[in-house]
Enzyme design. Structure first.
Site, mmCIF file in Angstrom:
data_model
loop_
_atom_site.group_PDB
_atom_site.id
_atom_site.type_symbol
_atom_site.label_atom_id
_atom_site.label_comp_id
_atom_site.label_asym_id
_atom_site.label_seq_id
_atom_site.Cartn_x
_atom_site.Cartn_y
_atom_site.Cartn_z
ATOM 1 C CD GLU A 297 -3.950 -9.045 -1.440
ATOM 2 O OE1 GLU A 297 -3.373 -9.466 -2.442
ATOM 3 O OE2 GLU A 297 -5.091 -9.425 -1.098
ATOM 4 C CG PHE A 298 -8.511 -4.853 -1.822
ATOM 5 C CD1 PHE A 298 -8.610 -3.531 -1.441
ATOM 6 C CD2 PHE A 298 -8.258 -5.152 -3.152
ATOM 7 C CE1 PHE A 298 -8.471 -2.494 -2.375
ATOM 8 C CE2 PHE A 298 -8.113 -4.135 -4.094
ATOM 9 C CZ PHE A 298 -8.224 -2.811 -3.710
ATOM 10 C CG LEU A 299 -4.255 -9.911 2.545
ATOM 11 C CD1 LEU A 299 -4.165 -10.016 4.062
ATOM 12 C CD2 LEU A 299 -3.184 -10.765 1.926
ATOM 13 C CG PHE B 281 -16.075 -2.447 8.971
ATOM 14 C CD1 PHE B 281 -16.029 -3.807 8.695
ATOM 15 C CD2 PHE B 281 -14.877 -1.769 9.110
ATOM 16 C CE1 PHE B 281 -14.822 -4.468 8.566
ATOM 17 C CE2 PHE B 281 -13.657 -2.409 8.983
ATOM 18 C CZ PHE B 281 -13.638 -3.770 8.707
ATOM 19 C CB THR C 150 -0.898 -0.014 1.254
ATOM 20 O OG1 THR C 150 -1.627 -1.247 1.259
ATOM 21 C CG2 THR C 150 -1.856 1.164 1.249
ATOM 22 C CG ASN D 209 -7.312 0.103 4.235
ATOM 23 O OD1 ASN D 209 -8.186 -0.763 4.094
ATOM 24 N ND2 ASN D 209 -6.036 -0.194 4.313
ATOM 25 N N GLY E 16 -16.560 0.048 19.882
ATOM 26 C CA GLY E 16 -15.667 -0.674 20.789
ATOM 27 C C GLY E 16 -14.401 0.113 21.028
ATOM 28 C CB CYS F 221 -3.706 -2.090 7.080
ATOM 29 S SG CYS F 221 -2.692 -3.390 6.344
HETATM 30 P P1 NAD Z 1 5.177 -7.232 7.080
HETATM 31 O O1 NAD Z 1 5.987 -6.312 7.882
HETATM 32 O O2 NAD Z 1 4.520 -8.405 7.715
HETATM 33 O O3 NAD Z 1 6.056 -7.807 5.877
HETATM 34 C C1 NAD Z 1 6.952 -7.046 5.148
HETATM 35 C C2 NAD Z 1 8.150 -7.950 4.818
HETATM 36 O O4 NAD Z 1 8.994 -7.298 3.887
HETATM 37 C C3 NAD Z 1 9.006 -8.288 6.017
HETATM 38 O O5 NAD Z 1 9.077 -9.697 6.156
HETATM 39 C C4 NAD Z 1 10.364 -7.666 5.696
HETATM 40 O O6 NAD Z 1 11.447 -8.406 6.215
HETATM 41 C C5 NAD Z 1 10.327 -7.687 4.192
HETATM 42 N N1 NAD Z 1 11.271 -6.763 3.537
HETATM 43 C C6 NAD Z 1 11.565 -5.483 3.860
HETATM 44 N N2 NAD Z 1 12.461 -4.973 3.007
HETATM 45 C C7 NAD Z 1 12.733 -5.945 2.094
HETATM 46 C C8 NAD Z 1 13.549 -6.019 0.942
HETATM 47 N N3 NAD Z 1 14.280 -4.985 0.524
HETATM 48 N N4 NAD Z 1 13.577 -7.179 0.254
HETATM 49 C C9 NAD Z 1 12.846 -8.236 0.658
HETATM 50 N N5 NAD Z 1 12.042 -8.214 1.727
HETATM 51 C C10 NAD Z 1 11.985 -7.088 2.443
HETATM 52 O O7 NAD Z 1 4.081 -6.324 6.357
HETATM 53 P P2 NAD Z 1 2.696 -6.796 5.689
HETATM 54 O O8 NAD Z 1 1.610 -6.734 6.676
HETATM 55 O O9 NAD Z 1 2.922 -8.045 4.918
HETATM 56 O O10 NAD Z 1 2.450 -5.577 4.688
HETATM 57 C C11 NAD Z 1 3.151 -5.441 3.487
HETATM 58 C C12 NAD Z 1 2.455 -4.409 2.638
HETATM 59 O O11 NAD Z 1 1.160 -4.885 2.294
HETATM 60 C C13 NAD Z 1 2.217 -3.074 3.330
HETATM 61 O O12 NAD Z 1 2.309 -2.050 2.380
HETATM 62 C C14 NAD Z 1 0.785 -3.191 3.831
HETATM 63 O O13 NAD Z 1 0.182 -1.936 3.996
HETATM 64 C C15 NAD Z 1 0.166 -3.952 2.684
HETATM 65 N N6 NAD Z 1 -1.031 -4.726 3.045
HETATM 66 C C16 NAD Z 1 -1.022 -5.497 4.161
HETATM 67 C C17 NAD Z 1 -2.167 -6.209 4.493
HETATM 68 C C18 NAD Z 1 -2.229 -7.011 5.765
HETATM 69 O O14 NAD Z 1 -3.337 -7.382 6.156
HETATM 70 N N7 NAD Z 1 -1.129 -7.299 6.428
HETATM 71 C C19 NAD Z 1 -3.308 -6.145 3.677
HETATM 72 C C20 NAD Z 1 -3.242 -5.375 2.507
HETATM 73 C C21 NAD Z 1 -2.107 -4.657 2.211
#
Ligand code: NAD
Length: 433
Positions: free
Chosen positions: A148-150, A249, A121, A208, A253, A260
């Site tokens: 991604e919307f998961l 939603f 994001t 979001n 609470g 996110c």
């Molecule tokens: P996270 O912190 O769990 O994962 C990010 C990963 O990227 C980490 O494992 C980190 O070690 C790795 N990383 C960082 N720099 C790197 C590099 N140069 N090369 C390889 N790996 C690297 O974060 P997340 O929750 O998975 O979120 C990732 C993105 O997805 C964010 O932008 C978030 O906003 C978006 N997103 C997350 C969700 C969710 O529910 N978690 C849903 C939709 C979108």
């Protein structure tokens, strides 16, 4: 297709496993050695229902491999960027250093025809900036943004069966490649929106922002309800029957949290200000403020329940994750409440079915126990702050035998007040009569 997924956190590990499950040959890449070691051994480094199963089957099939070396991406033709975009340390903006590092690491391994697909994001304008870097590098690769919307807790299903696909692309070729990647979902009629970079980036933050606004709206109604003795749950039921509003939603609470919503609305506000349109989303600052006030409300209720001071009192905190079915404690309202109560001198005993390890890493000063019974034992007040099924289904009579004082604050409005009161509990909800 041969696919690389750069960044194997909550999003990337699920995405990589799901892509392999769909029959693609996938290489998952992360800079975190511990994470990659665990994933390569078929063990998810975090809790996500359904992930162990698809991770095991994908690694066993040979379709899914992991590496800490970005050079391993060279064999793939589609490269997903799924690294983190957390809030910057010194501002409300998104920290894009991980996205930039991932792209720059990938550049030397790109070849003509490759497609880089951003899933992280990002603030609107990022894809255009990155596309220019890719073009200047001259490999002949191109870039798309595919937000991604998961939802954590449903991430596997949401990835395999998304409710929509959004492609931000510069040309039809990129859209065709993404159609091939997502052929399975498209064959079942998943809606797909093909658009420009800016719209694709905005879709994600707008979604979001809307969800956060809906939660803070009902929490604002809870604040008013508290003053006039109304019941926000009945209010939500009543307005939710209007199909234009909807009931989802609208649960008052302790508010939203996680990796996110909070950082995304702040980054959106910061980006809008940079663009000279800060006033357009200025309301998101109120959304954020209302949300944070609800954490304070739970603390105030605990202080009230303990006759003006929590100092030295035992408080059972049920839940530390930002929501059930996840071990994620990033910006968790539950953990924040526990930490603040501890800061006020309370003897906080926190529990959670999945989040203790992550919570302990961030806040070792708290006492954690594995079992709910141990948390409840001798508590002078009990605070439910994450709505795990285990807590929703607590038996008030049995729980009452464990605690020192039958006093509960339902920070998620998931318990039946009549049942708890009938069992002799002093019961307080959020915006409830
Ligand atoms: P996270 O912190 O769990 O994962 C990010 C990963 O990227 C980490 O494992 C980190 O070690 C790795 N990383 C960082 N720099 C790197 C590099 N140069 N090369 C390889 N790996 C690297 O974060 P997340 O929750 O998975 O979120 C990732 C993105 O997805 C964010 O932008 C978030 O906003 C978006 N997103 C997350 C969700 C969710 O529910 N978690 C849903 C939709 C979108």
């Amino acid at each position: 297709m041969r696919v690389s997924v750069i960044g194997c956190g909550y999003l990337g590990a699920v995405h990589a496993s799901a892509m392999a499950e769909l029959g693609h040959e996938v290489i998952g890449i992360d800079v975190d050695e511990r994470k990659i070691e665990a994933l390569a051994a078929g063990q998810p480094p975090f809790f996500e229902p359904g992930l162990p199963e698809i991770l095991t089957s994908a690694t066993a099939s040979g379709n899914l491999e992991f590496s800490t070396d970005i050079a391993a991406a060279a064999s793939a033709t589609v490269h997903f960027i799924a690294v983190g975009t957390p809030q910057a340390k010194d501002s409300a903006s998104a920290d894009l250093t991980y996205v930039d590092a991932a792209l720059h690491g990938l550049l030397p391994h790109l070849k003509a025809g490759d497609l880089i697909v951003g899933k992280s994001t990002v603030p609107v304008g990022t894809a255009e900036r990155l596309a220019a870097i890719v073009a200047e590098h001259g490999s002949g690769a191109t870039l798309a943004w595919n937000p991604e919307f998961l939802r954590e807790g449903f991430a596997v299903k949401d990835t395999l069966e998304p409710d929509r696909l959004v492609y931000g692309v510069a040309d039809q070729t990129a859209a065709d490649v993404l159609d091939e990647v997502y052929a399975q979902a498209l064959s079942t009629g998943t809606p797909r929106i093909i658009t420009d970079y800016a719209t694709a980036e905005l879709v994600k933050v707008a979604a979001n922002a809307f969800l956060a606004t809906k939660i803070s709206f009902i929490n604002a109604m809870a604040e008013i309800s508290e003053v006039v003795g109304a019941d926000v749950k009945e209010l939500a039921d009543a307005i939710g029957h209007d199909v234009r509003i909807g009931r989802k939603f609208l649960n008052a609470g302790v508010g939203f949290g996680g990796g996110c919503l909070p950082k995304d609305i702040r980054a959106f506000t910061a980006r809008a200000e940079e663009l000279g349109r800060g006033e357009s989303v200025a309301f998101l600052k109120q959304v954020d403020a209302i949300n944070l006030r609800r954490r304070q409300r739970v603390i105030d209720l605990a202080v009230d329940a303990l006759d003006g001071s929590v100092n030295g009192k035992k408080i059972a905190v049920l839940g530390v994750t930002f929501k059930p079915e996840s071990d994620d404690v990033r910006d968790s309202p539950a953990l924040d409440v526990a930490v603040q109560l501890k800061g006020l001198g309370a003897n906080v005993v926190a529990t959670d079915p999945q989040g203790i390890e992550n919570a302990r890493r961030r806040h070792p000063q708290l006492e954690y126990v594995e079992s709910t019974d141990d948390a409840l034992r001798d508590a002078q007040v009990t605070v439910l702050v994450t709505e795990w099924a285990e807590y929703r289904n607590l038996d008030p009579a049995r729980s009452g035998d464990l605690v020192a004082s039958r006093s509960i604050i339902d920070g998620r409005n998931v318990l039946n007040p009549a049942e708890w009161r009938a069992a002799g509990w002093a019961f307080v909800g959020m915006g409830r009569r």
